[in-house]
Design a protein around this motif. Sequence first.
Motif, PDB file in Angstrom:
ATOM      1  N   GLU A 147       0.816  -1.218   0.000  1.00  0.00           N
ATOM      2  CA  GLU A 147       0.000   0.000   0.000  1.00  0.00           C
ATOM      3  C   GLU A 147       0.849   1.267   0.000  1.00  0.00           C
ATOM      4  OE1 GLU A 147      -2.523  -0.445   3.447  1.00  0.00           O
ATOM      5  OE2 GLU A 147      -3.753  -1.966   2.463  1.00  0.00           O
ATOM      6  N   GLY A 148       2.151   1.128   0.015  1.00  0.00           N
ATOM      7  CA  GLY A 148       3.034   2.285   0.034  1.00  0.00           C
ATOM      8  C   GLY A 148       4.407   1.888   0.536  1.00  0.00           C
ATOM      9  N   PRO A 149       5.272   2.877   0.808  1.00  0.00           N
ATOM     10  CA  PRO A 149       6.602   2.565   1.339  1.00  0.00           C
ATOM     11  C   PRO A 149       6.476   1.817   2.670  1.00  0.00           C
ATOM     12  CG  PRO A 149       6.463   4.875   0.682  1.00  0.00           C
ATOM     13  CD  PRO A 149       5.075   4.316   0.610  1.00  0.00           C
ATOM     14  N   PRO A 150       7.334   0.824   2.896  1.00  0.00           N
ATOM     15  CA  PRO A 150       7.257   0.053   4.137  1.00  0.00           C
ATOM     16  C   PRO A 150       7.366   0.929   5.383  1.00  0.00           C
ATOM     17  CG  PRO A 150       8.760  -0.988   2.591  1.00  0.00           C
ATOM     18  CD  PRO A 150       8.392   0.342   2.013  1.00  0.00           C
ATOM     19  N   PHE A 151       6.531   0.638   6.366  1.00  0.00           N
ATOM     20  CA  PHE A 151       6.547   1.308   7.677  1.00  0.00           C
ATOM     21  C   PHE A 151       6.419   2.827   7.531  1.00  0.00           C
ATOM     22  CE2 PHE A 151       8.773  -2.712   8.008  1.00  0.00           C
ATOM     23  CZ  PHE A 151       8.209  -3.286   9.127  1.00  0.00           C
ATOM     24  N   ASP A 152       5.484   3.257   6.697  1.00  0.00           N
ATOM     25  CA  ASP A 152       5.336   4.663   6.338  1.00  0.00           C
ATOM     26  C   ASP A 152       4.500   5.432   7.365  1.00  0.00           C
ATOM     27  OD1 ASP A 152       5.594   6.964   4.839  1.00  0.00           O
ATOM     28  OD2 ASP A 152       3.952   6.471   3.475  1.00  0.00           O
ATOM     29  N   ALA A 153       5.065   5.592   8.571  1.00  0.00           N
ATOM     30  CA  ALA A 153       4.389   6.347   9.635  1.00  0.00           C
ATOM     31  C   ALA A 153       5.409   6.661  10.729  1.00  0.00           C
ATOM     32  CB  ALA A 153       3.228   5.539  10.209  1.00  0.00           C
ATOM     33  N   PRO A 154       5.142   7.673  11.531  1.00  0.00           N
ATOM     34  CA  PRO A 154       6.030   7.941  12.665  1.00  0.00           C
ATOM     35  C   PRO A 154       5.933   6.814  13.691  1.00  0.00           C
ATOM     36  CG  PRO A 154       4.433   9.740  12.353  1.00  0.00           C
ATOM     37  CD  PRO A 154       4.074   8.648  11.404  1.00  0.00           C
ATOM     38  N   GLY A 155       7.023   6.573  14.414  1.00  0.00           N
ATOM     39  CA  GLY A 155       7.032   5.578  15.474  1.00  0.00           C
ATOM     40  C   GLY A 155       7.661   4.252  15.074  1.00  0.00           C
ATOM     41  N   TYR A 156       8.241   4.194  13.883  1.00  0.00           N
ATOM     42  CA  TYR A 156       8.807   2.933  13.400  1.00  0.00           C
ATOM     43  C   TYR A 156      10.317   3.042  13.152  1.00  0.00           C
ATOM     44  CZ  TYR A 156       4.011   1.536  13.171  1.00  0.00           C
ATOM     45  OH  TYR A 156       2.720   1.231  13.525  1.00  0.00           O
ATOM     46  N   ASP A 157      10.998   3.831  13.978  1.00  0.00           N
ATOM     47  CA  ASP A 157      12.452   3.955  13.839  1.00  0.00           C
ATOM     48  C   ASP A 157      13.125   2.593  13.949  1.00  0.00           C
ATOM     49  OD1 ASP A 157      12.131   6.647  13.534  1.00  0.00           O
ATOM     50  OD2 ASP A 157      12.868   7.190  15.528  1.00  0.00           O
ATOM     51  N   TRP A 158      12.580   1.725  14.815  1.00  0.00           N
ATOM     52  CA  TRP A 158      13.142   0.384  14.983  1.00  0.00           C
ATOM     53  C   TRP A 158      13.166  -0.384  13.667  1.00  0.00           C
ATOM     54  CZ3 TRP A 158       9.740  -3.388  13.583  1.00  0.00           C
ATOM     55  CH2 TRP A 158       8.378  -3.066  13.615  1.00  0.00           C
ATOM     56  N   ALA A 159      12.222  -0.143  12.792  1.00  0.00           N
ATOM     57  CA  ALA A 159      12.147  -0.862  11.519  1.00  0.00           C
ATOM     58  C   ALA A 159      13.141  -0.312  10.506  1.00  0.00           C
ATOM     59  CB  ALA A 159      10.737  -0.785  10.945  1.00  0.00           C
ATOM     60  N   HIS A 160      13.549   0.930  10.708  1.00  0.00           N
ATOM     61  CA  HIS A 160      14.518   1.556   9.801  1.00  0.00           C
ATOM     62  C   HIS A 160      15.952   1.287  10.228  1.00  0.00           C
ATOM     63  CE1 HIS A 160      11.736   4.060   7.402  1.00  0.00           C
ATOM     64  NE2 HIS A 160      10.991   4.010   8.493  1.00  0.00           N
ATOM     65  N   HIS A 161      16.191   1.257  11.524  1.00  0.00           N
ATOM     66  CA  HIS A 161      17.576   1.239  12.005  1.00  0.00           C
ATOM     67  C   HIS A 161      17.930  -0.036  12.757  1.00  0.00           C
ATOM     68  CE1 HIS A 161      17.542   5.372  10.758  1.00  0.00           C
ATOM     69  NE2 HIS A 161      16.554   5.636  11.589  1.00  0.00           N
ATOM     70  N   THR A 162      17.235  -0.306  13.824  1.00  0.00           N
ATOM     71  CA  THR A 162      17.616  -1.398  14.708  1.00  0.00           C
ATOM     72  C   THR A 162      17.512  -2.754  14.041  1.00  0.00           C
ATOM     73  OG1 THR A 162      16.723  -0.061  16.510  1.00  0.00           O
ATOM     74  CG2 THR A 162      17.255  -2.356  17.010  1.00  0.00           C
ATOM     75  N   HIS A 163      16.412  -3.017  13.345  1.00  0.00           N
ATOM     76  CA  HIS A 163      16.176  -4.348  12.799  1.00  0.00           C
ATOM     77  C   HIS A 163      16.262  -4.423  11.273  1.00  0.00           C
ATOM     78  CE1 HIS A 163      15.076  -6.055  16.665  1.00  0.00           C
ATOM     79  NE2 HIS A 163      14.434  -4.930  16.897  1.00  0.00           N
ATOM     80  N   GLN A 164      16.402  -3.298  10.598  1.00  0.00           N
ATOM     81  CA  GLN A 164      16.556  -3.250   9.138  1.00  0.00           C
ATOM     82  C   GLN A 164      15.377  -3.861   8.375  1.00  0.00           C
ATOM     83  OE1 GLN A 164      19.156  -1.610   7.594  1.00  0.00           O
ATOM     84  NE2 GLN A 164      19.640  -0.963   9.669  1.00  0.00           N
TER      85      GLN A 164
END
Length: 191
Positions: A147-164
């Motif tokens: 439906e769009g870019p993965p994890f496209d909302a605030p609050g998902y820093d863990w999905a961008h950095h910690t766990h890739q």
Amino acid sequence: TDGDRGDDDADDGEPLAPHPHLLVKVLGRPHVPDRPDLGRRETVLAAYLACHDGPATTSGVQDAIWNGRAVESKTLWNLIARTRRALGSFDDGTPVMPQADRIKGTITLGQGAMSDLTVLRTSYEQAVESSSAEAIPLLSNALDLIEGPPFDAPGYDWAHHTHQHVAEASAVIEESAVHLAKLAQADGNTD
């Protein structure tokens, strides 16, 4: 049932996409379509657990939800309890989010809950091993989940950095789309 495969076509030899009993969407703005009343933090927790292989530690949950800020233990356990209540049960009455193991400090989602990223990844893995006649609809249906870019909302820093997870999702989306295009082109299907 474990929610990993549908039962309707299990014996005909065709690969089956996973059919979760509760889908947690992360390919776009994260949400749980069957639980539209989940709050923002409850949704972040559900997405975190759906993307986690096996039980997650409560310290990992705290770090993901509050970006490493210290919070009272009661705040964390209240969020876990609210999320568990809001997710409710599967059709068979088992809880979507079983009781946390306070001794081990772990929480998890039940077997029937799954992220759309897991569905896409599994569908791609099955498609690579399947004939084009089986792989094309499998990949097409899985790519329709996006439906769009993965994890496209605030609050998902863990999905961008910690766990890739964002990098993994982007790679699986690209691999699936390229594989589908090659198979369709080889079949003469330019649509």
